[in-house]
Design a protein around this motif. Structure first.
Motif, PDB file in Angstrom:
ATOM      1  N   PHE A  76     -25.745   5.656 110.539  1.00  0.00           N
ATOM      2  CA  PHE A  76     -25.798   6.756 109.584  1.00  0.00           C
ATOM      3  C   PHE A  76     -26.252   6.288 108.207  1.00  0.00           C
ATOM      4  O   PHE A  76     -27.116   6.892 107.574  1.00  0.00           O
ATOM      5  CB  PHE A  76     -24.413   7.414 109.512  1.00  0.00           C
ATOM      6  N   TYR A  92     -33.005  15.599 107.021  1.00  0.00           N
ATOM      7  CA  TYR A  92     -31.738  15.364 106.335  1.00  0.00           C
ATOM      8  C   TYR A  92     -30.678  16.406 106.692  1.00  0.00           C
ATOM      9  O   TYR A  92     -29.475  16.099 106.681  1.00  0.00           O
ATOM     10  CB  TYR A  92     -31.965  15.365 104.815  1.00  0.00           C
ATOM     11  N   LEU A 123     -27.765  15.547 108.838  1.00  0.00           N
ATOM     12  CA  LEU A 123     -26.906  14.513 108.262  1.00  0.00           C
ATOM     13  C   LEU A 123     -26.110  15.018 107.056  1.00  0.00           C
ATOM     14  O   LEU A 123     -25.206  14.324 106.577  1.00  0.00           O
ATOM     15  CB  LEU A 123     -27.755  13.310 107.821  1.00  0.00           C
ATOM     16  N   LYS A 131     -23.864  17.429 106.428  1.00  0.00           N
ATOM     17  CA  LYS A 131     -22.423  17.686 106.512  1.00  0.00           C
ATOM     18  C   LYS A 131     -21.638  16.387 106.424  1.00  0.00           C
ATOM     19  O   LYS A 131     -20.652  16.282 105.667  1.00  0.00           O
ATOM     20  CB  LYS A 131     -22.092  18.429 107.800  1.00  0.00           C
ATOM     21  N   ARG A 132     -22.062  15.378 107.167  1.00  0.00           N
ATOM     22  CA  ARG A 132     -21.365  14.094 107.147  1.00  0.00           C
ATOM     23  C   ARG A 132     -21.508  13.420 105.794  1.00  0.00           C
ATOM     24  O   ARG A 132     -20.561  12.797 105.291  1.00  0.00           O
ATOM     25  CB  ARG A 132     -21.908  13.197 108.252  1.00  0.00           C
ATOM     26  N   HIS A 133     -22.710  13.551 105.185  1.00  0.00           N
ATOM     27  CA  HIS A 133     -22.949  12.948 103.883  1.00  0.00           C
ATOM     28  C   HIS A 133     -22.046  13.574 102.816  1.00  0.00           C
ATOM     29  O   HIS A 133     -21.445  12.879 101.989  1.00  0.00           O
ATOM     30  CB  HIS A 133     -24.426  13.098 103.501  1.00  0.00           C
ATOM     31  N   LYS A 180     -19.194  15.008 103.285  1.00  0.00           N
ATOM     32  CA  LYS A 180     -17.824  14.578 103.556  1.00  0.00           C
ATOM     33  C   LYS A 180     -17.593  13.172 103.000  1.00  0.00           C
ATOM     34  O   LYS A 180     -16.520  12.860 102.474  1.00  0.00           O
ATOM     35  CB  LYS A 180     -17.554  14.616 105.064  1.00  0.00           C
ATOM     36  N   GLN A 181     -18.619  12.341 103.107  1.00  0.00           N
ATOM     37  CA  GLN A 181     -18.510  10.954 102.656  1.00  0.00           C
ATOM     38  C   GLN A 181     -18.367  10.854 101.149  1.00  0.00           C
ATOM     39  O   GLN A 181     -17.700   9.955 100.631  1.00  0.00           O
ATOM     40  CB  GLN A 181     -19.751  10.179 103.130  1.00  0.00           C
ATOM     41  N   ARG A 217     -17.179  13.355  99.099  1.00  0.00           N
ATOM     42  CA  ARG A 217     -16.389  14.475  98.582  1.00  0.00           C
ATOM     43  C   ARG A 217     -15.525  14.093  97.393  1.00  0.00           C
ATOM     44  O   ARG A 217     -15.161  14.945  96.585  1.00  0.00           O
ATOM     45  CB  ARG A 217     -15.518  15.055  99.698  1.00  0.00           C
TER      46      ARG A 217
END
Length: 424
Positions: A8, A68, A71, A73-75, A77-78, A80
């Motif tokens: 990721f 992009y 990716l 949603k995960r980004h 979250k990372q 936040r």
């Protein structure tokens, strides 16, 4: 090779790197395309390929956005717990999506109403004025040399070398660490603030000028932002006396702002040497001087003016001689097929078919909204072809030739369509 997909973090890094390069080249090509001082240099055989490169890179930027999205949603979250990074990401996404959508409208301008193109050009310019300085600032302040920790010896002006050495020794053997004074600004902050101030000074004047002109304002009192033709600078005397309808400006005054584009140095004209000629396949080749030309019967019309680069000026009141009347007066031979137009700069030419040239709304204009047309906007006389993009409305018109063959105009040689009809 293991065939494993990159992790990721690696995917994000790759997208960030590619996006950085694409935005950099888009910025360079976009500024070159819009920069008046280099416009003449590019107009040869460079402008259209440069424009195509800009378009291709814009499409690739859209592809990166699509890559992009899975990716995102995960980004989010990372990061936040990192408000600065979230703010930066939001701003960059607004820039990229805004540039992409407005760029698509400008690229496919013939598929959209002129109002859309006008709005898209304003959005594209506005995002550039804010986005490019921000990206420069964001990139420079994150360079590795900007992130090095500060290593300074703190010394006040009252410290002597001996005193400093003694205090250093005491601090080294003391269980209580010496509290050093904290500088009010460190090197990194100073460089960031300096860079921000420099970018502000560089961008602000052109931004406020753009803001004034793009919102319908101008640096003259005339509608459309045209410069006033003054007696001190106007060498085309006498000034044309406007007809009653033109004096009252039957369109209510131009709405929008003309942008000055030229591919050659602005020519100079004087009424003592100016002339207008019709020749070629005509029964009576004719030449008029300025006073004779102003004595010809004129008409007034209200029409919109559309540039292929995206901007428009609406409800212009033009006054001039209908092109069909000039052709009728000269007498067109049966062998003539096309009408070739010559600009007073000695370089620019374009053509219309004989059928197109006889349309009712095509004229050789000498007044705009009841005022003489300034040299910078194509005066003293310019062609007006309302239903076509403005590269057909030849500026500084002083010659017409009837021909029996095709002629490729200045812009058509450089990739523009000979079919210049505006989609409405």
């Amino acid at each position: 090779m293991s065939g494993r997909k990159p992790g990721f973090g690696r995917q994000l890094a790759d997208l960030h790197r590619w996006n950085g390069w694409i935005v950099l080249i888009l910025t360079i090509t976009g500024l070159l395309l819009a920069w008046d001082d280099v416009r003449g240099w590019l107009e040869g055989h460079f402008r259209n390929p440069l424009k195509q490169v800009h378009i291709i890179l814009g499409v690739l930027s859209g592809v990166l956005i699509l890559l992009y999205i899975p990716l995102m949603k995960r980004h989010l979250k990372q990061i936040r717990q990192r408000p600065k990074q979230k703010g930066n990401l939001s701003f960059v996404m607004v820039l990229l999506v805004g540039w992409l959508l407005s760029g698509i409208v400008l690229w496919q301008i013939r598929q959209f109403p002129p109002e859309w193109a006008n709005g898209a050009l304003i959005v594209h310019d506005l995002l550039t004025y804010f986005g490019v300085p921000y990206i420069i600032y964001h990139s420079v302040t994150r360079l590795r040399w900007m992130k090095k920790p500060e290593r300074r010896a703190i010394r006040t002006s009252d410290d002597s070398p001996v005193q400093a050495e003694v205090e250093a020794g005491i601090a080294a053997h003391s269980s209580i660490p010496r509290e050093e004074p904290t500088p009010w600004i460190n090197r990194r902050q100073f460089l960031k603030w300096s860079l921000g101030a420099a970018l502000t000074v560089a961008v602000a004047p052109s931004f406020f000028r753009w803001l004034a002109t793009s919102t319908g304002g101008s640096y003259s009192d005339l509608p459309g932002g045209m410069k006033e033709v003054t007696d001190a600078t106007n060498k085309m005397l006498p000034n044309p006396i406007p007809l009653p309808d033109s004096v009252s400006v039957i369109g209510g005054g131009a709405q929008g702002h003309f942008r000055v584009y030229t591919v050659t140095p602005l020519p100079k004209f004087e009424s003592s040497t100016w002339s207008f000629t019709i020749n070629g396949l005509v029964d009576k080749p004719m030449t008029w001087n300025w006073e004779q030309f102003l004595a010809l019967a004129r008409k007034v019309q209200v029409s919109d003016f559309h540039c292929v680069t995206g901007w428009s000026v609406y409800k212009n009141t033009w006054e001039g001689i209908p092109l069909s009347a000039l052709l009728q007066q000269a007498g067109v031979k049966s062998t003539a097929k096309n009408v070739k137009f010559y600009s007073g700069d000695g370089v620019y030419t374009d053509t219309l078919t004989l059928e197109q040239a006889n349309m009712d709304d095509i004229m050789v204009a000498v007044l705009h909204d009841g005022k003489p047309i300034h040299r910078d906007y194509g005066g003293p006389a310019r062609l007006i072809v309302p239903k076509m993009y403005a590269y057909k409305s030849v500026k500084w018109l002083n010659g017409i030739e009837l021909i029996d063959e095709e002629h490729i105009g200045y812009w058509e040689k450089r990739g523009y369509d000979n079919d210049a009809w505006v989609e409405t």
